[in-house]
Design a protein around this motif. Structure first.
Motif, PDB file in Angstrom:
ATOM      1  N   LEU A  65      -2.793 -41.370  -1.001  1.00  7.47           N
ATOM      2  CA  LEU A  65      -3.448 -39.978  -1.208  1.00  7.47           C
ATOM      3  C   LEU A  65      -4.441 -39.211  -0.159  1.00  7.47           C
ATOM      4  O   LEU A  65      -4.212 -38.186  -0.101  1.00  7.47           O
ATOM      5  CB  LEU A  65      -4.195 -40.289  -2.556  1.00  7.47           C
ATOM      6  N   PRO A  66      -4.856 -39.908   0.489  1.00  3.86           N
ATOM      7  CA  PRO A  66      -5.737 -39.456   1.346  1.00  3.86           C
ATOM      8  C   PRO A  66      -4.979 -38.882   2.665  1.00  3.86           C
ATOM      9  O   PRO A  66      -5.214 -37.666   2.868  1.00  3.86           O
ATOM     10  CB  PRO A  66      -6.585 -40.480   1.788  1.00  3.86           C
TER      11      PRO A  66
ATOM     12  N   GLY B 215      -2.941 -35.929   0.964  1.00  2.00           N
ATOM     13  CA  GLY B 215      -3.918 -34.487   1.006  1.00  2.00           C
ATOM     14  C   GLY B 215      -4.218 -33.930   2.073  1.00  2.00           C
ATOM     15  O   GLY B 215      -4.075 -32.725   2.108  1.00  2.00           O
ATOM     16  N   ASN B 216      -4.238 -34.869   3.236  1.00  8.48           N
ATOM     17  CA  ASN B 216      -4.548 -34.328   4.490  1.00  8.48           C
ATOM     18  C   ASN B 216      -3.171 -33.661   4.953  1.00  8.48           C
ATOM     19  O   ASN B 216      -3.535 -32.303   5.529  1.00  8.48           O
ATOM     20  CB  ASN B 216      -4.827 -35.271   5.643  1.00  8.48           C
TER      21      ASN B 216
ATOM     22  N   PHE C  63      -1.432 -31.693   2.754  1.00  9.77           N
ATOM     23  CA  PHE C  63      -1.573 -30.430   2.219  1.00  9.77           C
ATOM     24  C   PHE C  63      -2.333 -29.450   3.184  1.00  9.77           C
ATOM     25  O   PHE C  63      -1.963 -28.172   3.073  1.00  9.77           O
ATOM     26  CB  PHE C  63      -2.315 -30.667   0.901  1.00  9.77           C
ATOM     27  N   VAL C  64      -3.525 -30.019   3.448  1.00  7.46           N
ATOM     28  CA  VAL C  64      -4.428 -29.229   4.115  1.00  7.46           C
ATOM     29  C   VAL C  64      -3.663 -28.577   5.407  1.00  7.46           C
ATOM     30  O   VAL C  64      -3.670 -27.475   5.874  1.00  7.46           O
ATOM     31  CB  VAL C  64      -5.406 -29.959   4.503  1.00  7.46           C
TER      32      VAL C  64
ATOM     33  N   THR D 145      -9.078 -24.806   2.458  1.00  8.21           N
ATOM     34  CA  THR D 145      -8.951 -26.355   2.606  1.00  8.21           C
ATOM     35  C   THR D 145     -10.098 -27.296   2.115  1.00  8.21           C
ATOM     36  O   THR D 145     -10.055 -28.316   1.920  1.00  8.21           O
ATOM     37  CB  THR D 145      -8.621 -26.141   4.211  1.00  8.21           C
TER      38      THR D 145
ATOM     39  N   LEU E  67     -10.396 -28.243  -1.245  1.00 13.08           N
ATOM     40  CA  LEU E  67      -9.142 -29.143  -1.404  1.00 13.08           C
ATOM     41  C   LEU E  67      -9.304 -30.576  -1.124  1.00 13.08           C
ATOM     42  O   LEU E  67      -8.974 -31.516  -2.007  1.00 13.08           O
ATOM     43  CB  LEU E  67      -7.764 -28.519  -0.834  1.00 13.08           C
ATOM     44  N   SER E  68      -9.770 -30.622   0.203  1.00 15.64           N
ATOM     45  CA  SER E  68     -10.127 -32.127   0.491  1.00 15.64           C
ATOM     46  C   SER E  68     -11.305 -32.538  -0.359  1.00 15.64           C
ATOM     47  O   SER E  68     -11.295 -33.794  -0.498  1.00 15.64           O
ATOM     48  CB  SER E  68     -10.444 -32.107   2.154  1.00 15.64           C
TER      49      SER E  68
ATOM     50  N   LEU F   5      -9.514 -33.694  -3.541  1.00 18.95           N
ATOM     51  CA  LEU F   5      -8.870 -34.960  -3.448  1.00 18.95           C
ATOM     52  C   LEU F   5      -9.705 -36.178  -3.191  1.00 18.95           C
ATOM     53  O   LEU F   5      -9.325 -37.440  -3.353  1.00 18.95           O
ATOM     54  CB  LEU F   5      -7.957 -34.845  -2.039  1.00 18.95           C
TER      55      LEU F   5
ATOM     56  N   GLU G 151      -9.252 -39.466  -5.562  1.00 20.91           N
ATOM     57  CA  GLU G 151      -9.039 -40.686  -4.859  1.00 20.91           C
ATOM     58  C   GLU G 151     -10.297 -41.765  -5.634  1.00 20.91           C
ATOM     59  O   GLU G 151      -9.783 -42.989  -5.762  1.00 20.91           O
ATOM     60  CB  GLU G 151      -9.379 -40.547  -3.579  1.00 20.91           C
TER      61      GLU G 151
END
Lengths: 247, 231
Positions: B158-159, B162-163, B165-166, B212, B215-216, B219, B223
């Motif tokens: 997931l981390p 997510g990164n 996605f950014v 961004t 979003l981070s 996430l 998480e």
């Protein structure tokens, strides 16, 4: 000819990991209702042998005949046979992302076609037997090692297998939790379940085992009834091993 | 600093931001689908499948996104492959739908290669005992993957996902070059109209950051929540 009492038969089973010969030709038969306990020094191939029985390890040579079918031969559905062979692992291997109940019901629902309520009833009944019905909604991480292992046994039982394979089920447990797991196994044996157990628990082997197989160097060095093996071992390797473990 | 142009041009930024979000969301969706598929191919027993997946991943990761964009936008059109234009969707969004889909496709194809490696690493990081337990219950490989391995892999990755996605949100700005009316394109239009080289782009940068950063944070929050069931 096939004796109707035979459940698993191995013929000259061999397994190499690279150049290392871990199993060097094992031929034996496990009968229905039997509790066979495999003992031996570490590195003797006990776990590998057990894992070859449901083909988690693919044997290099030889055959495993389960309920009259050679499951080492290609071209049949191994998964169908595995459903009838429950397995319990040293490190429990519960599914950490689902609650206890889902751990138990997933396979029966998907593979045996049980409805969710049927699977839940079965699970709760089995959980009650091991004294953990209050843990149905818990996640594995919230359980002690002994509880995890009892759940793992229930998970395997929920497939209603014809045989249970135990791969050092108490070796990863804190000493005070060994008893509760052995107790469950003892009950299972008393109910007539066919069990093949790899363990270092010599008391369990002596009290519950019907047949002891002593493995050494990838072979069955000696086998016999618990009283024969523990009181009157013939093979010098068996004697030496038992001297070390029975202090 | 003079931000008075915003009074006249703020809608440009709203439209642009909306299109950037749509573009990135579709690209990510597409990229995750491609990535999961490629990762499973790469972990397959079949050599041919493994080879195709590796070739795709290496090639996409080893070539510039801009080149990939031009190949898809100009190259495919030149050999007669073109997205159908759907005017009514274009009209609603204020874009050329066919061009927009070229952008989505390029970003998705590109991101898929990176997502594939993220998935592969995540799947391989799941304890082999999990597969053994599932298989010992008689689950076929596919079922073990679906119910046991992939859910745990997703938590692992997931981390990193997510990164990614950014990264896609930021890299989507490159499609402004083919004239897709997303945030960067709109900001550049404002720059041209106002003859202000600095402030319109600062506004764009700020809006990208406002997409961004939350979003981070989101996430990171998800998480943490997913890990509560864990040891």
């Amino acid at each position: 000819m096939i004796d109707s009492n035979e459940l698993i038969q191995t013929r000259d089973l061999r397994k190499n990991f690279g150049k290392l010969e871990v199993l060097r030709g094992i031929t034996t038969t496990f009968s229905k209702g039997e509790v066979a306990v495999i003992i031996g020094p570490s590195g003797s191939g006990k776990s590998t042998f057990l894992r070859c029985l449901n083909l988690l390890e693919t044997p290099t040579a030889g055959q495993v005949i389960f309920e009259g079918v050679d499951i080492t031969r290609a071209g049949h559905d191994l998964d169908l046979h595995r459903r009838k062979m429950g397995m319990v692992f040293q490190l429990f291997n519960l599914f950490p992302h689902m609650p206890v109940l889902d751990n138990i019901t997933l396979a029966p629902r998907k593979l045996r076609g049980l409805s969710p309520s049927e699977a839940e009833d079965l699970s709760l009944r089995l959980l009650r037997r091991v004294g953990l019905e209050d843990k149905a909604r818990a996640y594995p991480a919230q359980l002690s090692g002994g509880q995890k292992q009892r759940i793992a046994i229930v998970r395997a039982l929920a497939m209603e297998p014809d045989v249970m394979l135990f791969d050092e089920p108490t070796s990863a447990l804190d000493p005070e939790m060994v008893g509760e797991v052995l107790e469950v196994m003892k009950d299972l044996a008393a109910e007539g379940m066919t069990m093949i157990v790899v363990t270092h628990e010599m008391r369990f082997a002596r009290d519950v085992g019907k047949r002891i197989l002593f493995m050494d160097g990838g072979l069955i060095a000696e086998e016999g009834s618990p009283s024969a093996i523990f009181s009157n071992p013939q093979n010098p390797r068996t004697k030496e091993f038992l001297k070390k473990v029975l202090v | 600093m003079n931000f008075s142009f915003l009074g006249k041009y703020w809608q440009f930024y709203v439209t642009g931001a909306k299109n950037t979000i749509l573009l990135a969301a579709l690209a990510v969706l597409f990229g995750v689908a491609i990535g999961l598929f490629l990762a499973l191919m790469k972990l397959s027993k079949r050599k041919g499948l493994r080879f195709i997946a590796s070739a795709y991943i290496e090639f996409i990761r080893g070539t510039p996104l801009l080149v990939q964009l031009f190949i898809i936008y100009y190259g495919l059109q030149a050999i007669g492959v073109k997205f159908p234009d759907i005017p009514w969707i274009g009209a609603i969004l204020g874009i050329n739908f066919s061009d927009f889909m070229s952008g989505v496709l390029t970003l998705g194809i590109n991101s898929g290669a990176y997502v594939a490696e993220i998935f592969r690493a995540g799947i391989q990081a799941v304890d082999p005992g999990q597969t053994e337990a599932a298989r010992s219950l008689g689950m076929p490989h596919r079922m073990a993957m679906r119910y046991i391995i992939i859910p745990q892999a997703i938590r692992n990755i997931l981390p990193a996902l997510g990164n990614e996605f950014v990264v896609v949100i930021k890299e989507s700005s490159i499609v402004s070059i083919i004239g897709i009316a997303e945030l960067m394109y709109k900001a550049d239009t404002v720059r041209g109209n106002t003859f202000q080289p600095f402030e319109p782009l600062l506004v764009a940068a700020f809006i990208y950051f406002m997409m961004t950063y939350p979003l981070s944070k989101l996430l990171a929050h998800i998480e943490r929540r997913m890990h509560t069931g864990d040891r």
